[in-house]
Scaffold this motif. Structure first.
Motif, PDB file in Angstrom:
ATOM      1  N   UNK A   1      -7.259  -0.818  -0.490  1.00  0.00           N
ATOM      2  CA  UNK A   1      -8.357  -1.791  -0.446  1.00  0.00           C
ATOM      3  C   UNK A   1      -8.619  -2.272   0.976  1.00  0.00           C
ATOM      4  N   UNK A   2      -7.561  -2.301   1.774  1.00  0.00           N
ATOM      5  CA  UNK A   2      -7.700  -2.698   3.170  1.00  0.00           C
ATOM      6  C   UNK A   2      -7.300  -1.534   4.066  1.00  0.00           C
ATOM      7  N   UNK A   3      -8.158  -1.237   5.016  1.00  0.00           N
ATOM      8  CA  UNK A   3      -7.846  -0.185   5.993  1.00  0.00           C
ATOM      9  C   UNK A   3      -7.597  -0.887   7.327  1.00  0.00           C
TER      10      UNK A   3
ATOM     11  N   UNK B   1      -4.137  -6.158  18.315  1.00  0.00           N
ATOM     12  CA  UNK B   1      -5.501  -6.134  17.810  1.00  0.00           C
ATOM     13  C   UNK B   1      -5.515  -5.379  16.495  1.00  0.00           C
ATOM     14  N   UNK B   2      -5.995  -6.061  15.474  1.00  0.00           N
ATOM     15  CA  UNK B   2      -6.110  -5.446  14.147  1.00  0.00           C
ATOM     16  C   UNK B   2      -7.586  -5.291  13.826  1.00  0.00           C
ATOM     17  N   UNK B   3      -7.943  -4.105  13.429  1.00  0.00           N
ATOM     18  CA  UNK B   3      -9.298  -3.882  12.921  1.00  0.00           C
ATOM     19  C   UNK B   3      -9.145  -3.678  11.416  1.00  0.00           C
ATOM     20  N   UNK B   4      -9.613  -4.673  10.658  1.00  0.00           N
ATOM     21  CA  UNK B   4      -9.367  -4.696   9.222  1.00  0.00           C
ATOM     22  C   UNK B   4     -10.674  -4.427   8.492  1.00  0.00           C
ATOM     23  N   UNK B   5     -10.674  -3.394   7.671  1.00  0.00           N
ATOM     24  CA  UNK B   5     -11.872  -3.045   6.905  1.00  0.00           C
ATOM     25  C   UNK B   5     -11.615  -3.294   5.420  1.00  0.00           C
ATOM     26  N   UNK B   6     -12.516  -4.036   4.810  1.00  0.00           N
ATOM     27  CA  UNK B   6     -12.484  -4.230   3.359  1.00  0.00           C
ATOM     28  C   UNK B   6     -13.240  -3.060   2.729  1.00  0.00           C
ATOM     29  N   UNK B   7     -12.492  -2.150   2.155  1.00  0.00           N
ATOM     30  CA  UNK B   7     -13.133  -0.937   1.613  1.00  0.00           C
ATOM     31  C   UNK B   7     -13.652  -1.112   0.191  1.00  0.00           C
ATOM     32  N   UNK B   8     -13.501  -2.342  -0.338  1.00  0.00           N
ATOM     33  CA  UNK B   8     -13.919  -2.558  -1.737  1.00  0.00           C
ATOM     34  C   UNK B   8     -15.333  -3.114  -1.781  1.00  0.00           C
ATOM     35  N   UNK B   9     -15.812  -3.317  -3.002  1.00  0.00           N
ATOM     36  CA  UNK B   9     -17.156  -3.880  -3.200  1.00  0.00           C
ATOM     37  C   UNK B   9     -17.107  -5.380  -3.426  1.00  0.00           C
ATOM     38  N   UNK B  10     -15.948  -5.991  -3.136  1.00  0.00           N
ATOM     39  CA  UNK B  10     -15.784  -7.414  -3.393  1.00  0.00           C
ATOM     40  C   UNK B  10     -15.238  -8.113  -2.153  1.00  0.00           C
TER      41      UNK B  10
ATOM     42  N   UNK C   1      -7.026 -18.498   7.562  1.00  0.00           N
ATOM     43  CA  UNK C   1      -7.758 -17.771   6.524  1.00  0.00           C
ATOM     44  C   UNK C   1      -8.959 -17.058   7.117  1.00  0.00           C
ATOM     45  N   UNK C   2      -9.155 -15.820   6.708  1.00  0.00           N
ATOM     46  CA  UNK C   2     -10.262 -15.021   7.223  1.00  0.00           C
ATOM     47  C   UNK C   2     -10.963 -14.350   6.047  1.00  0.00           C
ATOM     48  N   UNK C   3     -12.244 -14.586   5.935  1.00  0.00           N
ATOM     49  CA  UNK C   3     -13.035 -13.996   4.858  1.00  0.00           C
ATOM     50  C   UNK C   3     -13.613 -12.678   5.349  1.00  0.00           C
ATOM     51  N   UNK C   4     -13.432 -11.642   4.522  1.00  0.00           N
ATOM     52  CA  UNK C   4     -14.027 -10.353   4.862  1.00  0.00           C
ATOM     53  C   UNK C   4     -14.973  -9.985   3.730  1.00  0.00           C
ATOM     54  N   UNK C   5     -16.228  -9.841   4.057  1.00  0.00           N
ATOM     55  CA  UNK C   5     -17.222  -9.488   3.046  1.00  0.00           C
ATOM     56  C   UNK C   5     -16.970  -8.079   2.533  1.00  0.00           C
ATOM     57  N   UNK C   6     -17.578  -7.759   1.418  1.00  0.00           N
ATOM     58  CA  UNK C   6     -17.421  -6.425   0.839  1.00  0.00           C
ATOM     59  C   UNK C   6     -17.916  -5.363   1.819  1.00  0.00           C
ATOM     60  N   UNK C   7     -17.060  -4.404   2.060  1.00  0.00           N
ATOM     61  CA  UNK C   7     -17.431  -3.311   2.951  1.00  0.00           C
ATOM     62  C   UNK C   7     -17.450  -3.671   4.419  1.00  0.00           C
ATOM     63  N   UNK C   8     -17.102  -4.897   4.767  1.00  0.00           N
ATOM     64  CA  UNK C   8     -17.183  -5.335   6.161  1.00  0.00           C
ATOM     65  C   UNK C   8     -15.878  -5.081   6.904  1.00  0.00           C
ATOM     66  N   UNK C   9     -15.987  -5.170   8.226  1.00  0.00           N
ATOM     67  CA  UNK C   9     -14.828  -4.984   9.099  1.00  0.00           C
ATOM     68  C   UNK C   9     -14.719  -6.183  10.023  1.00  0.00           C
TER      69      UNK C   9
ATOM     70  N   UNK D   1       0.185   2.342  10.530  1.00  0.00           N
ATOM     71  CA  UNK D   1      -0.500   1.079  10.281  1.00  0.00           C
ATOM     72  C   UNK D   1       0.517   0.028   9.844  1.00  0.00           C
ATOM     73  N   UNK D   2       0.052  -1.195   9.606  1.00  0.00           N
ATOM     74  CA  UNK D   2       0.976  -2.239   9.210  1.00  0.00           C
ATOM     75  C   UNK D   2       1.545  -1.943   7.827  1.00  0.00           C
ATOM     76  N   UNK D   3       2.790  -2.362   7.582  1.00  0.00           N
ATOM     77  CA  UNK D   3       3.327  -2.228   6.235  1.00  0.00           C
ATOM     78  C   UNK D   3       2.470  -3.017   5.253  1.00  0.00           C
ATOM     79  N   UNK D   4       2.540  -2.632   4.006  1.00  0.00           N
ATOM     80  CA  UNK D   4       1.674  -3.246   2.993  1.00  0.00           C
ATOM     81  C   UNK D   4       1.879  -4.740   2.881  1.00  0.00           C
TER      82      UNK D   4
END
Lengths: 485, 125
Positions: free
Chosen positions: A322-324, A335-344, A274-282, A302-305
């Motif tokens: 929601x995820x970039x 290597x995955x660079x995952x960005x949470x583009x939402x406000x949550x 499990x990995x927590x990504x804060x709002x707007x974080x990468x 990119x990865x399939x949905x």
């Protein structure tokens, strides 16, 4: 030459520029060899050393940090000036009067480089470097070999392009392509130098650093291809000794191989951390597959949905956008660079990636020659087909099926123009040798550029490049040559 | 008896000078040239002299000198730096090392005054 005047220059670079520290140098001694194997100077892929010990009475130098500082030595004899050593300082001993710097070549920084690379299919282990060859691993048109890849990653730049890269940590050069290519080759974070040596062993080549500091890959057919421009005779050496290598003569060579097969698309990574990504974080997620991968299943780059299972903290499921996710594949490493583009904030619960793994198949054994005196080549992950193994065995047998005595010319006046990997003639009336071609395989200098010893191996009769048709732009008419091993 | 100046101290007295006020010039200034390098002898007997550099040292000798001269020469030997020497051949920088100074008592006068034989080797650094 009855009287020659010698000089020397020692410089180091503790902070970006070369500084002359010649004054107060007490002694410089060192050696350089083509192969680190003392029993077989023409062995393939054995680590060779270039070393130098520099002793100075200038104790003010002890105030400067010395570890990994570049240092170089240039000798002048008569009108000739040549760089004799280029490397880095690895140790310093001192007493009440002197500092003694132990210096090595650029193996050290290369060994400490852990490289990940894409998986290359049927690419020569080392590709020729030229003024125009693409050596930058970030270039989309990169087609160079894995040894080139590793040396570039370690900070090396092609010697032929030194004008473009004047501040390189070191330079490397591949005069001719490696003559054997593995089916699949990749780097997965191991010691870069050891992997280069494995590749050299698998392709029958030799990797060594010259006195000029350039790390070179030599394919074995070049050993016997040189033309002698200098003769060692009784006026040059004080003594000539020979160490017979009869015990090394072999009549049969055996080699194992492990095929690597590109398999169909399948799940190659299933990560449930499990990995927590804060709002707007990468976050950057690095995953390692069990096998190197030829490709990944991607959708629009990119990865399939459905590759990433994630939920917001309130239980909602993220929707498209929601995820970039940016994906990079290097061999076994994803290597995955995952960005949470939402406000949550959200949690990634699982990552499932599909790809085409390159999987080891059933091991086999190949051989060349016959008889009781057999040599078994060291297991090597880059020998992946029976054809490769057979060709390598044939090549080893061609080079080591006859005696190659190691001859040492000692008590010579240091000659900066005599280089390791140079072809020379050797005369010795007592041994009835007259203008016999030899390859200098090791050089040791002493007394700060006064004396030298040279080890050499006869190369007459060894396979050489001109014995073979070389597939390139050369036109052959009415000639009989070999196609290969 | 060639006059010399060592580290700005003049040694220019002769046998007629007052030994208690004038430092005596050395009796002899002998050059000792040396080549730095190594002779390499090949199997054929061919010799190669591998030359690094050449230097000339000078040995200064005093005979029957009094305490004033002795002490002044000893002070030159005791220097812990290089110094300038003005010799008949010219001016250059020299240094003294280890056992480059020798002193022997030549004779003692009835009044107790001692006279010495001294050598000092000046080495070109």
């Amino acid at each position: 030459m009855a009287v020659v005047t010698v000089g020397y220059l020692v410089e180091w670079k503790p902070s970006g520029v070369w500084v002359d520290i010649t004054a107060h140098i007490k002694s410089v001694e060192g050696d350089l060899a083509l192969s680190g194997n003392p029993d077989n100077a023409l062995s393939f892929g054995d680590a060779s050393d270039v070393r130098c010990t520099i002793t100075t009475v200038n104790l003010t130098l002890q105030a400067t940090a010395y570890l990994d500082v570049p240092i170089r030595v240039t000798f002048t004899i008569g009108a000739m000036t040549e760089r004799e050593f280029t490397g880095i300082i690895t140790n310093r001993d001192r007493d009440q009067e002197t500092l003694a710097f132990t210096c090595e070549g650029y193996q050290r920084p290369i060994k400490r480089t852990r490289v990940y690379s894409p998986a290359f299919f049927r690419r020569p282990a080392a590709t020729a470097t030229t003024i125009a060859s693409i050596e930058d691993i970030g270039d989309p048109g990169y087609q160079a070999g894995l040894i080139n890849y590793a040396l570039w990653s370690a900070g090396g730049r092609p010697a032929e392009q030194d004008v473009t890269y004047p501040a390189a940590l070191f330079y490397y050069s591949v005069p001719e392509y490696a003559i054997l290519a593995p089916e699949w080759s990749w780097l997965a974070g191991e010691d870069a130098w050891e992997e280069c040596l494995k590749l050299a062993r698998a392709s029958g080549g030799q990797l060594f650093q010259g006195a000029d500091g350039i790390v070179r890959y030599l394919q074995p057919l070049s050993f016997g291809s040189g033309t002698a421009a200098y003769t060692f005779d009784e006026d040059v050496y004080g003594d000539l000794t020979e160490r017979g290598t009869g015990e090394l003569v072999i009549t049969k060579v055996q080699c194992s191989y492990v095929p690597r097969v590109r398999q169909a698309l399948q799940e190659v990574v299933n990560d449930t951390t499990p990995r927590l990504i804060a709002a707007g974080a990468t976050v950057t997620v690095t995953l390692e597959a069990q096998n190197p991968l030829a490709s990944l299943l991607l959708s629009s780059g990119t990865l399939p949905a459905d590759a990433i299972k994630a939920t917001f903290l309130d239980g909602r499921t993220p929707t498209a956008g929601d995820l970039d996710v940016t994906v990079a594949l290097l061999g076994q490493q994803i290597t995955l660079i995952v960005e949470n583009t939402t406000a949550y904030p959200l949690t990634i619960n699982a990552i499932s990636i599909q790809g085409e793994p390159i999987v080891a198949g059933e091991a086999g054994t190949a051989s060349a020659g016959s008889g009781d005196t057999a040599q078994t080549l060291q297991d090597n992950p880059y020998i992946q087909s029976q054809a490769h193994a057979e060709r390598l065995c044939a090549m080893v047998l061609a080079f080591h099926g006859t005696t190659l005595p190691l001859r040492s010319a000692t008590d010579c006046v240091y000659d900066p123009e005599r280089l390791v990997n140079e072809t020379v003639n050797l005369n010795c009336s007592r041994w009835s040798l007259s203008s016999v071609a030899h390859l200098i395989v090791a050089k040791r200098h002493s007394e700060t550029g006064i004396g030298a010893e040279y080890d050499m191996v006869p190369v007459t009769g060894l396979p050489k490049s001109s014995d073979f048709f070389i597939i390139s732009s050369t036109s052959y008419t009415g000639q009989t040559k070999k196609l290969g091993f | 008896m060639p006059n010399v100046t060592l580290n700005s101290i003049s040694f220019n007295g002769d046998v007629y000078s007052n030994p208690t006020t004038t430092r005596r010039a050395p009796k002899l200034v002998t050059p000792k040239p040396r080549k730095i390098g190594k002779a390499m002898i090949a199997a054929s007997g061919a010799r190669t002299w591998v030359h690094r550099s050449a230097k000339t040292d000078y040995e200064l000798e005093w005979e029957n000198v009094a305490e004033l001269t002795r002490a002044a020469v000893r002070a030159i030997f005791d220097l812990t730096t290089t110094f300038t020497a003005v010799l008949p051949v010219g001016t250059a920088t020299y240094q003294c090392e280890e056992q480059d100074y020798t002193e022997k008592e030549a004779f003692t006068m009835p009044d107790g005054t001692r006279y010495y034989n001294i050598t000092l080797l000046l080495r070109q650094p």
